[in-house]
Design a protein around this motif. Structure first.
Motif, PDB file in Angstrom:
ATOM      1  N   ALA A 232      -3.499   4.340  -2.232  1.00  0.00           N
ATOM      2  CA  ALA A 232      -4.657   4.502  -0.982  1.00  0.00           C
ATOM      3  C   ALA A 232      -4.666   6.027  -0.568  1.00  0.00           C
ATOM      4  CB  ALA A 232      -4.334   3.669   0.036  1.00  0.00           C
TER       5      ALA A 232
ATOM      6  N   PRO B  97       0.356   4.630   0.729  1.00  0.00           N
ATOM      7  CA  PRO B  97      -0.768   5.670   1.093  1.00  0.00           C
ATOM      8  C   PRO B  97      -0.269   7.304   1.249  1.00  0.00           C
ATOM      9  CG  PRO B  97       0.580   5.124   2.866  1.00  0.00           C
ATOM     10  CD  PRO B  97       1.059   4.437   1.743  1.00  0.00           C
TER      11      PRO B  97
ATOM     12  N   VAL C  33       0.899  -0.929  -0.060  1.00  0.00           N
ATOM     13  CA  VAL C  33       0.121  -0.005   0.091  1.00  0.00           C
ATOM     14  C   VAL C  33       1.113   1.361  -0.059  1.00  0.00           C
ATOM     15  CG1 VAL C  33      -1.696   1.152   1.283  1.00  0.00           C
ATOM     16  CG2 VAL C  33      -1.977  -0.861   1.236  1.00  0.00           C
TER      17      VAL C  33
ATOM     18  N   TYR D 235      -9.491   5.305   1.618  1.00  0.00           N
ATOM     19  CA  TYR D 235      -9.916   4.682   2.879  1.00  0.00           C
ATOM     20  C   TYR D 235      -9.967   5.692   4.090  1.00  0.00           C
ATOM     21  CZ  TYR D 235      -4.879   5.380   4.403  1.00  0.00           C
ATOM     22  OH  TYR D 235      -3.970   5.934   4.558  1.00  0.00           O
TER      23      TYR D 235
ATOM     24  N   GLN E  34      -6.803  -5.368   3.182  1.00  0.00           N
ATOM     25  CA  GLN E  34      -6.155  -5.570   2.063  1.00  0.00           C
ATOM     26  C   GLN E  34      -5.369  -6.671   1.825  1.00  0.00           C
ATOM     27  OE1 GLN E  34      -8.041  -4.253  -0.731  1.00  0.00           O
ATOM     28  NE2 GLN E  34      -9.182  -3.364   0.878  1.00  0.00           N
TER      29      GLN E  34
ATOM     30  N   THR F  29      -3.975   3.566   8.457  1.00  0.00           N
ATOM     31  CA  THR F  29      -3.284   3.124   7.376  1.00  0.00           C
ATOM     32  C   THR F  29      -3.076   1.756   7.580  1.00  0.00           C
ATOM     33  OG1 THR F  29      -2.634   5.169   6.554  1.00  0.00           O
ATOM     34  CG2 THR F  29      -1.466   3.125   5.703  1.00  0.00           C
TER      35      THR F  29
END
Length: 150
Positions: A34, A7, A5, A69, A80, A73
């Motif tokens: 994300a 973020p 991810v 989202y 996920q 995090t």
């Protein structure tokens, strides 16, 4: 499957972000870009625009998904089934800041942070600088992908 991810608020995505994402592609089978939603924060670009910027910038890259989202995090990573967080580092200040977050995230969840240094010539680019240039009517085109220039 190695899933990470990446973020951020991506307000807007910059060529610094693109640099990190493109260089991370060989390391992971899937990268989720994300966008964290923070109702307390004032954004220059709407959530829809930021999602569009990311989708357009990576439309030809099947390894990349764009998602949004709320909350922590690391909780999103767990949902996920992504054991890695991808982060870019521009300088020593970023390292100090990101190190504390990475250690906390690992303690909370076991999610490991992977850091990539920005390529030469990209470390001066940040979303906040881009926003400042836009607000003041300057040319920001050399700092963002084509999707943001439209």
């Amino acid at each position: 499957m190695k899933k990470a991810v990446f973020p951020g608020s991506f307000d807007p995505i910059t060529l610094g972000h693109v640099d990190i994402i493109e260089r991370a592609l060989p390391l992971f089978d899937e990268i989720i870009l994300a966008i964290g939603i923070n109702s307390e924060k004032k954004y220059m670009f709407s959530l829809e625009e930021r999602v569009r910027f990311l989708n357009e910038s990576f439309k030809d890259e099947p390894q990349i998904q764009v998602m949004t989202y709320n909350g922590l995090t690391v909780d999103f990573c767990k949902e996920q089934e992504a054991p890695f967080l991808l982060r870019g580092l521009r300088n020593g200040t970023d390292l100090d800041y990101e190190k504390a977050i990475a250690q906390t995230n690992f303690k909370l969840s076991g999610v490991e942070s992977v850091f990539l240094l920005n390529s030469s010539g990209k470390s001066h680019i940040s979303s906040s600088i881009v926003r400042d240039v836009i607000r003041n009517g300057g040319d920001y085109s050399f700092m963002v992908p084509n999707a943001v220039k439209k």
